[in-house]
Scaffold this motif. Structure first.
Motif, PDB file in Angstrom:
ATOM      1  N   ARG A 187      -8.386   7.296   2.328  1.00 23.29           N
ATOM      2  CA  ARG A 187      -8.877   6.830   3.635  1.00 23.29           C
ATOM      3  C   ARG A 187      -7.798   6.034   4.389  1.00 23.29           C
ATOM      4  N   ASP A 188      -6.794   5.496   3.656  1.00 20.69           N
ATOM      5  CA  ASP A 188      -5.722   4.767   4.348  1.00 20.69           C
ATOM      6  C   ASP A 188      -4.884   5.702   5.227  1.00 20.69           C
ATOM      7  N   MET A 189      -4.950   6.994   4.951  1.00 13.58           N
ATOM      8  CA  MET A 189      -4.214   7.970   5.767  1.00 13.58           C
ATOM      9  C   MET A 189      -5.071   8.513   6.904  1.00 13.58           C
ATOM     10  N   THR A 190      -6.328   8.110   6.971  1.00 13.53           N
ATOM     11  CA  THR A 190      -7.192   8.639   8.026  1.00 13.53           C
ATOM     12  C   THR A 190      -7.184   7.675   9.202  1.00 13.53           C
ATOM     13  N   PHE A 191      -6.976   8.196  10.354  1.00 13.54           N
ATOM     14  CA  PHE A 191      -6.764   7.342  11.527  1.00 13.54           C
ATOM     15  C   PHE A 191      -8.074   6.791  12.094  1.00 13.54           C
ATOM     16  N   SER A 192      -9.169   7.050  11.397  1.00 10.04           N
ATOM     17  CA  SER A 192     -10.428   6.405  11.777  1.00 10.04           C
ATOM     18  C   SER A 192     -10.610   5.102  10.995  1.00 10.04           C
ATOM     19  N   HIS A 193      -9.749   4.890   9.976  1.00 13.43           N
ATOM     20  CA  HIS A 193      -9.823   3.644   9.205  1.00 13.43           C
ATOM     21  C   HIS A 193      -8.724   2.710   9.680  1.00 13.43           C
ATOM     22  N   LYS A 194      -9.104   1.573  10.243  1.00 12.12           N
ATOM     23  CA  LYS A 194      -8.131   0.649  10.832  1.00 12.12           C
ATOM     24  C   LYS A 194      -8.325  -0.743  10.250  1.00 12.12           C
ATOM     25  N   ILE A 195      -7.232  -1.512  10.243  1.00 10.51           N
ATOM     26  CA  ILE A 195      -7.344  -2.923   9.865  1.00 10.51           C
ATOM     27  C   ILE A 195      -6.936  -3.756  11.071  1.00 10.51           C
ATOM     28  N   SER A 196      -7.312  -5.037  11.063  1.00 12.94           N
ATOM     29  CA  SER A 196      -6.852  -5.894  12.157  1.00 12.94           C
ATOM     30  C   SER A 196      -5.929  -6.967  11.597  1.00 12.94           C
ATOM     31  N   MET A 197      -4.914  -7.273  12.371  1.00  7.97           N
ATOM     32  CA  MET A 197      -3.940  -8.293  11.976  1.00  7.97           C
ATOM     33  C   MET A 197      -3.665  -9.204  13.160  1.00  7.97           C
ATOM     34  N   THR A 198      -3.433 -10.485  12.894  1.00 11.10           N
ATOM     35  CA  THR A 198      -3.109 -11.434  13.957  1.00 11.10           C
ATOM     36  C   THR A 198      -1.621 -11.307  14.300  1.00 11.10           C
ATOM     37  N   PRO A 199      -1.224 -11.794  15.479  1.00 10.60           N
ATOM     38  CA  PRO A 199       0.209 -11.791  15.812  1.00 10.60           C
ATOM     39  C   PRO A 199       1.051 -12.496  14.746  1.00 10.60           C
ATOM     40  N   GLU A 200       0.544 -13.592  14.203  1.00  9.50           N
ATOM     41  CA  GLU A 200       1.280 -14.325  13.167  1.00  9.50           C
ATOM     42  C   GLU A 200       1.453 -13.449  11.918  1.00  9.50           C
ATOM     43  N   GLU A 201       0.414 -12.726  11.564  1.00  8.76           N
ATOM     44  CA  GLU A 201       0.498 -11.844  10.383  1.00  8.76           C
ATOM     45  C   GLU A 201       1.508 -10.725  10.614  1.00  8.76           C
ATOM     46  N   PHE A 202       1.530 -10.161  11.815  1.00  4.79           N
ATOM     47  CA  PHE A 202       2.526  -9.126  12.137  1.00  4.79           C
ATOM     48  C   PHE A 202       3.940  -9.704  12.002  1.00  4.79           C
ATOM     49  N   LEU A 203       4.144 -10.894  12.570  1.00  2.98           N
ATOM     50  CA  LEU A 203       5.486 -11.492  12.557  1.00  2.98           C
ATOM     51  C   LEU A 203       5.938 -11.807  11.135  1.00  2.98           C
ATOM     52  N   ASP A 204       5.029 -12.368  10.333  1.00  2.13           N
ATOM     53  CA  ASP A 204       5.370 -12.679   8.934  1.00  2.13           C
ATOM     54  C   ASP A 204       5.701 -11.402   8.168  1.00  2.13           C
ATOM     55  N   LEU A 205       4.940 -10.358   8.435  1.00  2.00           N
ATOM     56  CA  LEU A 205       5.157  -9.092   7.731  1.00  2.00           C
ATOM     57  C   LEU A 205       6.528  -8.507   8.070  1.00  2.00           C
ATOM     58  N   VAL A 206       6.900  -8.555   9.341  1.00  2.67           N
ATOM     59  CA  VAL A 206       8.231  -8.072   9.739  1.00  2.67           C
ATOM     60  C   VAL A 206       9.308  -8.784   8.925  1.00  2.67           C
ATOM     61  N   LYS A 207       9.179 -10.102   8.817  1.00  6.40           N
ATOM     62  CA  LYS A 207      10.203 -10.869   8.075  1.00  6.40           C
ATOM     63  C   LYS A 207      10.243 -10.434   6.614  1.00  6.40           C
ATOM     64  N   GLU A 208       9.088 -10.211   6.009  1.00  5.26           N
ATOM     65  CA  GLU A 208       9.036  -9.810   4.600  1.00  5.26           C
ATOM     66  C   GLU A 208       9.661  -8.427   4.409  1.00  5.26           C
ATOM     67  N   ILE A 209       9.356  -7.507   5.294  1.00  2.00           N
ATOM     68  CA  ILE A 209       9.942  -6.151   5.177  1.00  2.00           C
ATOM     69  C   ILE A 209      11.460  -6.236   5.336  1.00  2.00           C
ATOM     70  N   GLN A 210      11.913  -7.017   6.314  1.00  2.00           N
ATOM     71  CA  GLN A 210      13.356  -7.094   6.588  1.00  2.00           C
ATOM     72  C   GLN A 210      14.131  -7.652   5.391  1.00  2.00           C
ATOM     73  N   LYS A 211      13.476  -8.517   4.608  1.00  2.00           N
ATOM     74  CA  LYS A 211      14.155  -9.048   3.404  1.00  2.00           C
ATOM     75  C   LYS A 211      14.438  -7.933   2.414  1.00  2.00           C
ATOM     76  N   ASN A 212      13.660  -6.872   2.461  1.00  3.56           N
ATOM     77  CA  ASN A 212      13.797  -5.774   1.483  1.00  3.56           C
ATOM     78  C   ASN A 212      14.572  -4.577   2.031  1.00  3.56           C
ATOM     79  N   LEU A 213      15.108  -4.708   3.221  1.00  2.00           N
ATOM     80  CA  LEU A 213      15.865  -3.582   3.803  1.00  2.00           C
ATOM     81  C   LEU A 213      17.294  -3.540   3.237  1.00  2.00           C
TER      82      LEU A 213
END
Ligand code: 5GP
Length: 129
Positions: free
Chosen positions: A103-129
């Motif tokens: 279901r994670d691949m189905t575009f009818s299943h969505k999650i919500s994230m706050t702007p702060e969560e998006f920003l924190d996630l970007v930083k975490e991904i960038q550490k692993n690039l």
């Protein structure tokens, strides 16, 4: 008219940018199926993926692979799913989606994230690039 992704590339509208080089950009999907849902986009605006120059297609996949490996390191998941659709935004983009179940691949299943969560996630991904 420029696509919404061209406007993002030209910084006319904001995005949560994960990575960028001369020809490609990766940013978080604004309406994610799952945490870490990322779009990899060629800067040259082309509608359909198989209309890309062959070399650009291969380099897009190489770029997406690098981002996908960083996502796997960052987000606990079974694997990173990959898909190309383009029915909403007619500008080539590869969806990378950290998944645990189909279901994670189905575009009818969505999650919500706050702007702060998006920003924190970007930083975490960038550490692993
Ligand atoms: P598709 O064209 O492959 O059907 O889906 C387009 C994807 O782009 C969707 O998952 C949608 O959430 C995402 N999207 C649409 N507009 C924006 C935007 O302005 N910013 C970001 N980051 N993602 C967008």
């Amino acid at each position: 008219m420029a696509s919404i992704f061209t406007k993002i590339i030209n910084e006319e509208i904001p995005c949560y940018k994960v990575a960028e080089n001369e020809d490609f950009i990766a940013f978080l999907d604004i309406n994610p199926n799952a945490k870490g849902h990322t779009l990899c986009v060629p800067k040259k605006e082309v509608d359909k993926i198989f209309d890309l120059e062959e070399d650009t297609y291969h380099r897009l996949m190489k770029f997406a692979r690098k981002i996908g490996i960083a996502l796997e390191k960052t987000i606990p998941c079974n694997r990173v799913g990959i898909t190309v659709i383009g029915l909403e935004v007619p500008h080539v983009h590869v969806h990378l989606i950290p998944i645990n179940e189909m279901r994670d691949m189905t575009f009818s299943h969505k999650i919500s994230m706050t702007p702060e969560e998006f920003l924190d996630l970007v930083k975490e991904i960038q550490k692993n690039l």
